[in-house]
Design an enzyme around this catalytic site. Structure first.
Site, PDB file in Angstrom:
ATOM      1  N   CYS A   3       0.884  -1.557  -0.058  1.00 28.00           N
ATOM      2  CA  CYS A   3      -0.035  -0.048  -0.071  1.00 28.00           C
ATOM      3  C   CYS A   3       1.057   1.159   0.107  1.00 28.00           C
ATOM      4  O   CYS A   3       1.405   1.807  -1.074  1.00 28.00           O
ATOM      5  CB  CYS A   3      -0.971  -0.139   1.309  1.00 28.00           C
TER       6      CYS A   3
ATOM      7  N   ASP B  21     -10.165  -3.219  -6.520  1.00 27.47           N
ATOM      8  CA  ASP B  21      -9.441  -1.525  -5.464  1.00 27.47           C
ATOM      9  C   ASP B  21      -9.494   0.025  -6.261  1.00 27.47           C
ATOM     10  O   ASP B  21      -9.081  -0.501  -6.997  1.00 27.47           O
ATOM     11  CB  ASP B  21      -7.588  -2.673  -5.882  1.00 27.47           C
TER      12      ASP B  21
ATOM     13  N   HIS C  92      -8.150  -4.287  -1.805  1.00 21.80           N
ATOM     14  CA  HIS C  92      -6.734  -3.809  -1.612  1.00 21.80           C
ATOM     15  C   HIS C  92      -6.464  -4.247   0.043  1.00 21.80           C
ATOM     16  O   HIS C  92      -7.408  -4.144   1.060  1.00 21.80           O
ATOM     17  CB  HIS C  92      -7.140  -2.176  -1.521  1.00 21.80           C
TER      18      HIS C  92
END
Length: 252
Positions: free
Chosen positions: A141, A187, A219
Site C-alpha cells: 500500500c 481495489d 485492497h
C-alpha cells in the site's frame, strides 16, 4: 497517477495472530523492526509497510516469514511514531490531516521529504552492517510508493509491491530495476484502468516486470485479509510466494 491516494480501505481489515520473533532497534533516530535469518541467503530485504506501521503484528509476522526464507529484514517506522490505527474511527479521523502530521506528537508530515531519508538510512545499515551487495524491497500500500521511488534511484536491485497506493506516473516511468506487483480484483486505489496504465508504463521502461491479479480479494489483502476465508488466505499466501519467487529469479 499510476495508483490513487490512500483511503479508508488502507486501514481496515483483520488482525492476525502469532508471536513476532524480531526485535525493535534504532537505526539512527528511527525505530526499526529487525529480524535475522537462521540460515542467511546473502541478501538484505527492506520491508516498507502500509499506514498501520512497523509495530502492526501482521507486518511483523510477514517480516518473520521473509527471514524464515533466508532474508535479513529491516522494517523501519516510516511515520515517526504516528501510524494509523487499525479500523480507525472515521468520525474523528482524517487521512489528509494524518498525512500533514496533525495527529503525531512530533507533527511530522508523511511525505517523501521525511520518508526518503529513513529509507536511505535503512539501506546504508544493511550495506554497512551486513555487507550486502544486493538489497530487495517490499512495499505494501503506502510503502509501495517508496519501493518504486527506490527502484528509480538505484537504492534497491529488485522490488515487489502489493496493492500499491500513491505511486505517480513519473515515479513508475523512472524505475531502473525489476518490479513485481500483486494486485487485488477489487481495489479503488489500484483499479482496472490504472492497473492497465501501469502495465503500459512498465512495458515502456524495458525492465523485467510481473503483475499478478488475485480474484475475490480487496485492497490490503496481502497484509490484512480474513484468514478464515479460504480464497483470501490463498491469495495472501500466493502473493507472498510471488515475492519469494521473484526475488529468487532476479537476485540469483
Amino acid at each position: 497517477m499510476a495508483s490513487n491516494t490512500i483511503s479508508t480501505c488502507c486501514y481496515q481489515g483483520f488482525k492476525h495472530e502469532g508471536e513476532p520473533r524480531g526485535k525493535l532497534e534504532a537505526i539512527g533516530n528511527t525505530e526499526t523492526y529487525i529480524i535475522e535469518p537462521t540460515t542467511p541467503n546473502g541478501f538484505g530485504l527492506l520491508v516498507l509497510t502500509d499506514i498501520l506501521g512497523h509495530k502492526f503484528i501482521n507486518a511483523q509476522l510477514i517480516a518473520d516469514q521473509f527471514a524464515a526464507n533466508g532474508y535479513t529484514v529491516v522494517m523501519p517506522d516510516l511515520f515517526h511514531g504516528d501510524p494509523v490505527p487499525l479500523d480507525a474511527d472515521m468520525a474523528s479521523f482524517s487521512l489528509p490531516d494524518w498525512m500533514s502530521g496533525k495527529f503525531g506528537a512530533r507533527q511530522v508530515p508523511h511525505v517523501p521529504e521525511t520518508i526518503d531519508p529513513i529509507i536511505q538510512e535503512s539501506v546504508k545499515y544493511l550495506k554497512e552492517k551486513y555487507n550486502f551487495e544486493k538489497i530487495a524491497a517490499v512495499g505494501y500500500c503506502f510503502g509501495a510508493k517508496y519501493v518504486v521511488r527506490g527502484l528509480g534511484s538505484h537504492s534497491f536491485q529488485v522490488g515487489y509491491v502489493a496493492h500499491p497506493a500513491m505511486v505517480s506516473t513519473e515515479e513508475l516511468e523512472a524505475i531502473k530495476w525489476p518490479l513485481a506487483i500483486a494486485a487485488a480484483e477489487v481495489d479503488d486505489i489500484f483499479p482496472v484502468n490504472l492497473r492497465h496504465d501501469s502495465e503500459a508504463i512498465l512495458l515502456k521502461t524495458g525492465v523485467p516486470y510481473q503483475l499478478n491479479l488475485y480474484s475475490g480479494v480487496n485492497h490490503g489483502f496481502a497484509v490484512r485479509c480474513n484468514l478464515s476465508d479460504k480464497r483470501q488466505r490463498y491469495a495472501k499466501n500466493s502473493a507472498f510466494l510471488l515475492a519469494l519467487q521473484w526475488f529468487d529469479e532476479i537476485l540469483d
